[in-house]
Design an enzyme around this catalytic site. Sequence first.
Site: not given
Length: 341
Positions: A67, A71, A74, A111, A143, A203, A273
Amino acid sequence: MNFPNWNALADRALEGECLEREAARAVLHAPDDVLLDQLAAAYRVRRHYWGNRVRFHFLLNAQSGLCPEDCHYCSQSKISSAEIEKYPLMAKEKILSAAERAASLNAGTFCFVISGRSPNDSTLGKVVEAVREIKQTSDLKVCACLGLLSEEQTRQLADAGVDRVNHNLNTSEDYHPNICNTHTWRDRATTLKNVKAAGITTCSGGIIGMGESDDDIIDLALQLRELKVTSVPINFLIPIPGTPFARLNELNPRRCLRVLCLFRFLLPSQEIRIAGGREVHLRSLQPLGLYPANSIFVGDYLTTPGQAARRDLEMLQDAGFILEAPDGSPLDSKIPLNRLS
């Protein structure tokens, strides 16, 4: 600090009122000896909208690592040296197999997550193809979590039958520069607006324990309320070695439960959740998290393991909760545990 009557907060939440910041701070600062009172009040709100049902979500990390974003939390980011699997988008057959696994675990939602800033045309096309097959062969809700999305991309996902798109705000707008510099909080909010414009359910949630203040947590909840987000995953930071936040350790189970209560008071009707970090930070108090929250992930997370699905179902049954089917109806609460691993 003066502490409010927790049942009075529940009454206000049920009437649709938004708590003042002082009351919200009091929820996070309440002493341990009133924690059960807070949970009971939060459960009144949760029960009004969701009864005693719990929805399972199954998470597939369909494209891992590689990626370009920075972040700090992460393990898949460009600045992470964490030892994780890195692979491009899985073959469609593997994605369909994972969806079958989700159905076998009685998950209501599958998901589908890919790493990266935003999917290119080729990747999005493969995602769309896989989603169409899943929708043709199962009752699962799908999702998709694909990074930043344009209006055109969200329209393609809607046409494919995607039920929901996840894109977490992660933290407050003010604190966001402390956790990421390759995109802005506004970029994330724009993606949510594009999702809503395409007619897809939104979401979005956050990560608690990244060094944010109480006001940042409150701001995150209020911003999700303003955006009218439907489903809200609350993650608790797992400080993964090799990430900039590897040394952060700010949480304990009682703090996590208070955060869940706060989100229930501020987001009374939303699906809340308990997501990543549930097993690590709630530990033996995991069942208490289901009094404010009404859904959990079953199985593993993106790059960290979860507890066995059998244990999740045992936890529900022991506490008297009922598993929810994809259509929202209650499933048989006596599902044989030997069907789960």
